[in-house]
Design a protein around this motif. Structure first.
Motif, PDB file in Angstrom:
ATOM      1  N   MET A  97       7.353 -28.323  21.245  1.00 17.63           N
ATOM      2  CA  MET A  97       7.598 -27.162  22.075  1.00 17.63           C
ATOM      3  C   MET A  97       6.968 -25.922  21.446  1.00 17.63           C
ATOM      4  N   GLN A  98       6.975 -25.867  20.100  1.00 16.93           N
ATOM      5  CA  GLN A  98       6.365 -24.730  19.434  1.00 16.93           C
ATOM      6  C   GLN A  98       4.885 -24.644  19.792  1.00 16.93           C
ATOM      7  N   GLN A  99       4.197 -25.770  19.756  1.00 19.18           N
ATOM      8  CA  GLN A  99       2.769 -25.778  20.066  1.00 19.18           C
ATOM      9  C   GLN A  99       2.536 -25.493  21.545  1.00 19.18           C
ATOM     10  N   ARG A 100       3.312 -26.123  22.376  1.00 20.12           N
ATOM     11  CA  ARG A 100       3.104 -25.976  23.816  1.00 20.12           C
ATOM     12  C   ARG A 100       3.299 -24.534  24.274  1.00 20.12           C
ATOM     13  N   TYR A 101       4.336 -23.874  23.741  1.00 23.51           N
ATOM     14  CA  TYR A 101       4.667 -22.532  24.189  1.00 23.51           C
ATOM     15  C   TYR A 101       4.232 -21.429  23.221  1.00 23.51           C
ATOM     16  N   HIS A 102       3.500 -21.828  22.189  1.00 26.51           N
ATOM     17  CA  HIS A 102       2.939 -20.859  21.237  1.00 26.51           C
ATOM     18  C   HIS A 102       4.008 -19.898  20.703  1.00 26.51           C
ATOM     19  N   CYS A 103       5.052 -20.483  20.135  1.00 25.66           N
ATOM     20  CA  CYS A 103       6.115 -19.663  19.559  1.00 25.66           C
ATOM     21  C   CYS A 103       6.686 -20.388  18.338  1.00 25.66           C
ATOM     22  N   GLY A 104       7.510 -19.697  17.605  1.00 27.21           N
ATOM     23  CA  GLY A 104       8.074 -20.264  16.393  1.00 27.21           C
ATOM     24  C   GLY A 104       9.349 -21.063  16.643  1.00 27.21           C
ATOM     25  N   ARG A 105       9.753 -21.769  15.610  1.00 31.27           N
ATOM     26  CA  ARG A 105      10.959 -22.590  15.687  1.00 31.27           C
ATOM     27  C   ARG A 105      12.198 -21.783  16.080  1.00 31.27           C
ATOM     28  N   PRO A 106      12.406 -20.579  15.528  1.00 36.41           N
ATOM     29  CA  PRO A 106      13.600 -19.813  15.921  1.00 36.41           C
ATOM     30  C   PRO A 106      13.644 -19.496  17.417  1.00 36.41           C
ATOM     31  N   GLU A 107      12.479 -19.190  18.000  1.00 33.37           N
ATOM     32  CA  GLU A 107      12.441 -18.897  19.435  1.00 33.37           C
ATOM     33  C   GLU A 107      12.781 -20.140  20.257  1.00 33.37           C
ATOM     34  N   VAL A 108      12.266 -21.288  19.845  1.00 32.99           N
ATOM     35  CA  VAL A 108      12.565 -22.535  20.551  1.00 32.99           C
ATOM     36  C   VAL A 108      14.060 -22.832  20.466  1.00 32.99           C
ATOM     37  N   ARG A 109      14.631 -22.683  19.282  1.00 35.77           N
ATOM     38  CA  ARG A 109      16.067 -22.962  19.104  1.00 35.77           C
ATOM     39  C   ARG A 109      16.921 -22.000  19.932  1.00 35.77           C
ATOM     40  N   ARG A 110      16.542 -20.729  19.957  1.00 30.53           N
ATOM     41  CA  ARG A 110      17.296 -19.765  20.767  1.00 30.53           C
ATOM     42  C   ARG A 110      17.220 -20.131  22.248  1.00 30.53           C
ATOM     43  N   ALA A 111      16.041 -20.520  22.696  1.00 33.26           N
ATOM     44  CA  ALA A 111      15.883 -20.905  24.101  1.00 33.26           C
ATOM     45  C   ALA A 111      16.723 -22.139  24.418  1.00 33.26           C
ATOM     46  N   LEU A 112      16.691 -23.133  23.534  1.00 35.39           N
ATOM     47  CA  LEU A 112      17.491 -24.339  23.754  1.00 35.39           C
ATOM     48  C   LEU A 112      18.987 -24.028  23.706  1.00 35.39           C
ATOM     49  N   ASP A 113      19.385 -23.150  22.799  1.00 40.43           N
ATOM     50  CA  ASP A 113      20.790 -22.757  22.732  1.00 40.43           C
ATOM     51  C   ASP A 113      21.216 -22.044  24.010  1.00 40.43           C
ATOM     52  N   ARG A 114      20.338 -21.208  24.546  1.00 40.85           N
ATOM     53  CA  ARG A 114      20.650 -20.512  25.810  1.00 40.85           C
ATOM     54  C   ARG A 114      20.767 -21.515  26.951  1.00 40.85           C
ATOM     55  N   LEU A 115      19.886 -22.506  26.994  1.00 41.23           N
ATOM     56  CA  LEU A 115      19.986 -23.551  28.014  1.00 41.23           C
ATOM     57  C   LEU A 115      21.280 -24.343  27.855  1.00 41.23           C
ATOM     58  N   ALA A 116      21.698 -24.554  26.614  1.00 39.44           N
ATOM     59  CA  ALA A 116      22.960 -25.257  26.365  1.00 39.44           C
ATOM     60  C   ALA A 116      24.138 -24.410  26.854  1.00 39.44           C
ATOM     61  N   GLN A 117      24.080 -23.092  26.660  1.00 35.18           N
ATOM     62  CA  GLN A 117      25.140 -22.219  27.158  1.00 35.18           C
ATOM     63  C   GLN A 117      25.257 -22.299  28.670  1.00 35.18           C
ATOM     64  N   LYS A 118      24.129 -22.452  29.328  1.00 35.50           N
ATOM     65  CA  LYS A 118      24.121 -22.555  30.788  1.00 35.50           C
ATOM     66  C   LYS A 118      24.400 -23.982  31.259  1.00 35.50           C
ATOM     67  N   ARG A 119      24.608 -24.876  30.292  1.00 35.36           N
ATOM     68  CA  ARG A 119      24.888 -26.288  30.553  1.00 35.36           C
ATOM     69  C   ARG A 119      23.758 -26.995  31.290  1.00 35.36           C
ATOM     70  N   LEU A 120      22.543 -26.585  30.991  1.00 36.64           N
ATOM     71  CA  LEU A 120      21.373 -27.273  31.520  1.00 36.64           C
ATOM     72  C   LEU A 120      20.924 -28.369  30.569  1.00 36.64           C
ATOM     73  N   VAL A 121      21.206 -28.177  29.280  1.00 36.11           N
ATOM     74  CA  VAL A 121      20.985 -29.208  28.273  1.00 36.11           C
ATOM     75  C   VAL A 121      22.230 -29.262  27.393  1.00 36.11           C
ATOM     76  N   ALA A 122      22.413 -30.379  26.712  1.00 34.88           N
ATOM     77  CA  ALA A 122      23.544 -30.525  25.792  1.00 34.88           C
ATOM     78  C   ALA A 122      23.002 -30.685  24.383  1.00 34.88           C
ATOM     79  N   HIS A 123      23.611 -30.000  23.428  1.00 35.51           N
ATOM     80  CA  HIS A 123      23.211 -30.133  22.034  1.00 35.51           C
ATOM     81  C   HIS A 123      24.026 -31.259  21.413  1.00 35.51           C
ATOM     82  N   VAL A 124      23.332 -32.234  20.876  1.00 35.79           N
ATOM     83  CA  VAL A 124      23.973 -33.341  20.185  1.00 35.79           C
ATOM     84  C   VAL A 124      23.663 -33.147  18.700  1.00 35.79           C
TER      85      VAL A 124
END
Length: 177
Positions: free
Chosen positions: A1-28
């Protein structure tokens, strides 16, 4: 995802965490993120909460409010002919937003918006056929009539509780209750 979206690991994690808050993805933990699939129980309970919160607006509409609701339904119907699913979805949200705004309570509106994010969007699980989208337009008319009459019970019956389940072979079934 970092390569695809040209961003760093922290940005990817924040985006995934936000999606988890919206219950679009689940963090395991220690396994990553998975697409979230809410069960039928949760879908039904969220629908019940929305009905309880949203039916209180029935007795608070002015003639101008009802005219605006009718205009929003007319726009939804117009989009049935040549609009995209996204445009229909946005028109549907505009209708429900104005309907809920009749309560005059900004916190209630924010709460319902948050609760709405706990389930999948209408086009994903309800609007599987053109006939179902047309039915939504008729349901909007029924909601307006309930608001016009100040009948919260009737308004509550306008919302269909959707049961979503996965069969043994992995197929998804959707049923209006």
């Amino acid at each position: 995802m970092q390569q695809r979206y040209h961003c760093g690991r922290p940005e990817v994690r924040r985006a995934l965490d936000r999606l988890a808050q919206k219950r679009l993805v689940a963090h395991v933990p220690n396994r990553g993120y998975r697409v979230y699939w809410p069960d039928g129980r949760q879908e039904g309970e969220v629908a019940e909460i929305r009905i309880l919160l949203e039916t209180g607006v029935a007795g608070s509409a002015t003639a101008a409010d009802i005219r605006l609701l009718e205009q929003l339904v007319a726009e939804f119907v117009r989009l049935l002919a040549d609009g995209t699913t996204l445009e229909l979805y946005e028109a549907n949200l505009a209708f429900h937003h104005h309907l809920l705004s009749l309560c005059g309570n900004q916190e209630l509106m924010a709460l319902v918006a948050e609760i709405r994010q706990r389930t999948r969007a209408v086009p994903v699980h309800q609007w599987t056929t053109r006939a179902r989208i047309e039915q939504s337009a008729r349901e909007h008319d029924e909601m307006i009539e309930a608001v016009r009459q100040g009948d919260g019970t009737r308004l509550g019956r306008c919302w269909r509780v959707i049961s979503v389940s996965r069969t043994a072979n992995g197929n998804i079934t959707v049923a209006a209750l």
